[in-house]
Scaffold this active site. Structure first.
Site, PDB file in Angstrom:
ATOM      1  N   CYS A  87       0.837  -1.195   0.000  1.00 52.54           N
ATOM      2  CA  CYS A  87       0.000   0.000   0.000  1.00 52.54           C
ATOM      3  C   CYS A  87       0.878   1.254   0.000  1.00 52.54           C
ATOM      4  CB  CYS A  87      -0.956  -0.059   1.187  1.00 52.54           C
ATOM      5  SG  CYS A  87      -2.330   1.105   1.133  1.00 52.54           S
ATOM      6  N   HIS A  88       0.714   2.150   0.991  1.00 48.56           N
ATOM      7  CA  HIS A  88       1.515   3.366   1.087  1.00 48.56           C
ATOM      8  C   HIS A  88       2.803   3.152   1.872  1.00 48.56           C
ATOM      9  CE1 HIS A  88      -2.386   5.019  -0.078  1.00 48.56           C
ATOM     10  NE2 HIS A  88      -1.835   6.198  -0.281  1.00 48.56           N
ATOM     11  N   GLY A  89       3.052   1.929   2.349  1.00 48.74           N
ATOM     12  CA  GLY A  89       4.255   1.657   3.124  1.00 48.74           C
ATOM     13  C   GLY A  89       5.548   2.062   2.430  1.00 48.74           C
ATOM     14  N   TRP A  98       6.291   4.565   0.881  1.00 48.61           N
ATOM     15  CA  TRP A  98       6.615   5.972   1.130  1.00 48.61           C
ATOM     16  C   TRP A  98       7.798   6.095   2.086  1.00 48.61           C
ATOM     17  CZ3 TRP A  98       1.313   8.809   2.174  1.00 48.61           C
ATOM     18  CH2 TRP A  98       0.950   9.528   1.024  1.00 48.61           C
TER      19      TRP A  98
END
Length: 241
Positions: free
Chosen positions: A114-116, A118
């Site tokens: 997912c956004h991990g 980032w």
């Protein structure tokens, strides 16, 4: 080592903050513990951190250790769940960025979705790597030097990534496989690879969830107002001209 407990003796750090996507932490935690791993939830603060289901508040998870009191060398691998709030908080923490770099520098498994990623981008460990993520952060990862593929799971050496909750059935087995291996696979060479293009429309999963969101309650609105008033008061009166 029993086949049903392939991670017995392994220690995994799950790095998360408030606003983590609940299924992306809770389901992997259960799978890791069933496989015999010891898992610590590592965060920015003590107590219980709040999860979310996409954009709605969800249940809390207890923190075992803060980053400042945790030695990354004590762990065999790193799990970095997504949700768009938790990774955004972690990427702003110098301690969290250094924690991630410690795993990257020693080629220990890093598993995220997912956004991990980032956090990986802000830690500066994505140059030349191939991965996937929530499609909305594709450009951030490409700009950080990575090659981005729109696939359920991407393995690149010690890095295993997935797109989000919709890919959980594929992500969990890939996670267990990554943490079970005694040595990482060779990293890909991306010299001749190209990133998949950015999508032409946002994820239907997120759009549908927002469309059917409940209206904010009066209690929530009052709470937001009280927090804003408290913060304004803590700054003191504005200086006179």
């Amino acid at each position: 080592m029993p086949a049903r407990r392939p991670l017995r003796g392994r220690r995994i750090a799950a790095l998360a903050a408030d606003g983590f996507e609940r299924v992306e932490l809770v389901i992997p935690l259960r799978a890791l513990k069933r496989a015999g791993a010891g898992v610590d939830v590592v965060s920015l603060r003590h107590g219980r951190i709040r999860g979310v289901n996409l954009h709605m508040p969800a249940t809390r998870v207890g923190v075992d250790k803060t980053i400042s009191e945790t030695d990354p060398a004590a762990y065999d691998g790193l799990l970095l769940p997504g949700g768009f709030i938790s990774p955004d908080l972690l990427r702003q923490s110098a301690e969290a960025r250094e924690f991630v770099r410690a795993f990257a520098a020693t080629d220990r498994p890093i598993v995220t979705l997912c956004h991990g990623p980032w956090v990986l981008a802000s830690a500066g460990v994505l140059v030349g790597r191939t991965l996937t993520s929530w499609p909305g952060i594709r450009d951030d990862l490409v700009n950080a030097g990575a090659t981005w593929w729109d696939r359920q799971v991407v393995r690149d050496g010690n890095l295993t990534t997935s797109r989000g909750p919709q890919d959980m059935a594929a992500f969990v087995p890939a996670m267990l496989e990554a943490f079970t291996e005694t040595s990482p696979q060779p990293a890909r060479t991306t010299a001749d690879d190209e990133s998949d293009p950015q999508r032409d429309a946002p994820s239907g999963l997120a759009v549908t969830a927002l469309r059917w969101s409940p209206k904010p309650s009066a209690v929530a609105l009052v709470g937001i107002g009280l927090v804003a008033a408290a913060r304004g008061g803590s700054r003191g009166p504005a200086p006179r001209g």
